[in-house]
Write a protein that holds these residues in place. Sequence first.
Motif, PDB file in Angstrom:
ATOM      1  N   ILE A   1       9.600   0.567   6.700  1.00 52.26           N
ATOM      2  CA  ILE A   1       9.135  -0.072   5.480  1.00 52.26           C
ATOM      3  C   ILE A   1       7.885  -0.817   5.877  1.00 52.26           C
ATOM      4  O   ILE A   1       6.769  -1.056   5.153  1.00 52.26           O
ATOM      5  N   LEU A   2       7.880  -1.766   6.977  1.00 51.58           N
ATOM      6  CA  LEU A   2       6.907  -2.584   7.383  1.00 51.58           C
ATOM      7  C   LEU A   2       5.344  -1.742   7.741  1.00 51.58           C
ATOM      8  O   LEU A   2       4.279  -2.363   7.498  1.00 51.58           O
ATOM      9  N   ILE A   3       5.659  -0.893   8.473  1.00 51.73           N
ATOM     10  CA  ILE A   3       4.483   0.123   8.647  1.00 51.73           C
ATOM     11  C   ILE A   3       4.027   0.725   7.461  1.00 51.73           C
ATOM     12  O   ILE A   3       2.728   0.742   7.296  1.00 51.73           O
ATOM     13  N   VAL A   4       4.601   0.902   6.376  1.00 53.74           N
ATOM     14  CA  VAL A   4       3.940   1.343   5.090  1.00 53.74           C
ATOM     15  C   VAL A   4       3.228   0.404   4.343  1.00 53.74           C
ATOM     16  O   VAL A   4       2.163   0.625   4.074  1.00 53.74           O
ATOM     17  N   LEU A   5       3.890  -0.688   4.472  1.00 56.18           N
ATOM     18  CA  LEU A   5       3.019  -1.944   3.864  1.00 56.18           C
ATOM     19  C   LEU A   5       1.687  -2.207   4.719  1.00 56.18           C
ATOM     20  O   LEU A   5       0.792  -2.423   4.034  1.00 56.18           O
ATOM     21  N   VAL A   6       1.845  -2.377   5.843  1.00 56.76           N
ATOM     22  CA  VAL A   6       0.519  -2.581   6.459  1.00 56.76           C
ATOM     23  C   VAL A   6      -0.547  -1.426   6.362  1.00 56.76           C
ATOM     24  O   VAL A   6      -1.689  -1.860   6.180  1.00 56.76           O
ATOM     25  N   THR A   7       0.037  -0.222   6.474  1.00 56.50           N
ATOM     26  CA  THR A   7      -0.792   0.913   5.918  1.00 56.50           C
ATOM     27  C   THR A   7      -1.575   0.737   4.842  1.00 56.50           C
ATOM     28  O   THR A   7      -2.738   1.091   4.533  1.00 56.50           O
ATOM     29  N   ILE A   8      -0.827   0.470   3.535  1.00 60.04           N
ATOM     30  CA  ILE A   8      -1.240   0.311   2.276  1.00 60.04           C
ATOM     31  C   ILE A   8      -2.410  -0.815   2.305  1.00 60.04           C
ATOM     32  O   ILE A   8      -3.279  -0.774   1.596  1.00 60.04           O
ATOM     33  N   LEU A   9      -2.132  -2.110   3.030  1.00 59.14           N
ATOM     34  CA  LEU A   9      -2.972  -3.017   2.894  1.00 59.14           C
ATOM     35  C   LEU A   9      -4.502  -2.552   3.656  1.00 59.14           C
ATOM     36  O   LEU A   9      -5.415  -2.913   3.268  1.00 59.14           O
ATOM     37  N   LEU A  10      -4.368  -1.871   4.630  1.00 57.81           N
ATOM     38  CA  LEU A  10      -5.581  -1.634   5.380  1.00 57.81           C
ATOM     39  C   LEU A  10      -6.423  -0.638   4.767  1.00 57.81           C
ATOM     40  O   LEU A  10      -7.724  -0.657   4.538  1.00 57.81           O
ATOM     41  N   LEU A  11      -5.843   0.485   3.988  1.00 57.24           N
ATOM     42  CA  LEU A  11      -6.420   1.311   3.041  1.00 57.24           C
ATOM     43  C   LEU A  11      -7.067   0.465   1.815  1.00 57.24           C
ATOM     44  O   LEU A  11      -8.209   0.783   1.478  1.00 57.24           O
ATOM     45  N   ALA A  12      -6.569  -0.465   1.299  1.00 61.27           N
ATOM     46  CA  ALA A  12      -6.925  -1.207   0.143  1.00 61.27           C
ATOM     47  C   ALA A  12      -8.310  -2.113   0.560  1.00 61.27           C
ATOM     48  O   ALA A  12      -9.250  -2.147   0.063  1.00 61.27           O
ATOM     49  N   LEU A  13      -8.356  -2.600   2.065  1.00 62.37           N
ATOM     50  CA  LEU A  13      -9.498  -3.184   2.475  1.00 62.37           C
ATOM     51  C   LEU A  13     -10.511  -2.315   2.710  1.00 62.37           C
ATOM     52  O   LEU A  13     -11.846  -2.571   2.649  1.00 62.37           O
ATOM     53  N   LYS A  14     -10.295  -0.993   3.345  1.00 66.02           N
ATOM     54  CA  LYS A  14     -11.434  -0.139   3.520  1.00 66.02           C
ATOM     55  C   LYS A  14     -12.004   0.291   2.101  1.00 66.02           C
ATOM     56  O   LYS A  14     -13.067   0.440   2.125  1.00 66.02           O
TER      57      LYS A  14
END
Length: 362
Positions: A15-28
């Motif tokens: 779950i932690l990995i998925v949340l971090v990935t979503i956050l990075l995509l939003a920033l890009k």
Amino acid sequence: MYKYRGLPVVLQYLILIVLVTILLLALKTREYASTLPIDQTERSQPSAVLDIIELKEQFPAPSTTSASTGSNITQRDLAAAEETWRRSIERRFAERRESVRARCEEVGPYPYSVYRTARMSFYLSKNYNLVMCVTAKSGATTWKTHLLRLDGVTDPRIGNPHSGKYDRLIRASIQLSPAQLQEALTSPSATRVMTARHPLARLVSGYQDKFNDGQRALRSMGNRLTKRHCRNCTRPDGTLPFPQFLSLILTELSRRGVAGLDKHYRPYSTVCSPCGIQYDYIFKQETFDEDLRYLTQVLDLKEVKAGLRTNTKGDRSQHSRYLEYYRDVPPDVLKQIFRLYEKDFRIFDYEIPEILLKKIQD
């Protein structure tokens, strides 16, 4: 993270990995959006500017800057300068005509036949109704070449325009009847031209050309004169000094008169009769190129090459150079030469150089 404490550890990490990935995509996505144009107009503008720059590079505006001076010169400026030049040359010709008329009144009655002048010295271009008094050693070869071109002679090189082959094509007494020749003297439809030259420079030119500048290999004219008048006037090496050449002319004058002098050194006031014939244009050898340029424009003489000069012999008698030839001439010979060409000096406003005047006065 506390609400996921009851879950297995592996699932928590997923779950932690998925949340971090979503956050990075939003920033890009946010960074990319900030680089995009606001609307379609702004997006098309850079392309339009590039098109204009390309067109300017392919089709630059005409430059009005002189490369040599850096100053701005327009077509109007050039036209104004040309018109100023034309008016100055027009005034020059008008002043020469008036001066010749005034001088002719001063010298008095003229004893030479104008019809004889027309018969002996007139050449013409029928195509342009241009009548020329041709004087030896005053641009004769150049004028005959121009007249031949004006009347359609297309030989690439006219070697000798004085030869019978060419002479008869432009000699007025051959091409015109006696009545037409008489009419050419006064007809307003004809353009009459003559050329004057400083008498002293003309004598030097004749000496250089017909007497080979006094060298040993004298031409036939020199041989005739020396045999006729002074077999011993040449030096032992066969050369003929300029003072002896002048003495030959004076001897010929005393025996045959002015009309009997050879055409190469006969006074041109007796050749062209300027006091009896109204010339429209009086050229001077000293301004020949400029005078001819003006005439070609006024009469639209398309066949004339304004820069053409023939038989100039390197212009060895131009300007003050001819004075060197008179350095050793005796004063009494100079006086007689001045007297012989007095009308040429006076009618055409030529001056006797001060150094020579002082020589005969001393």
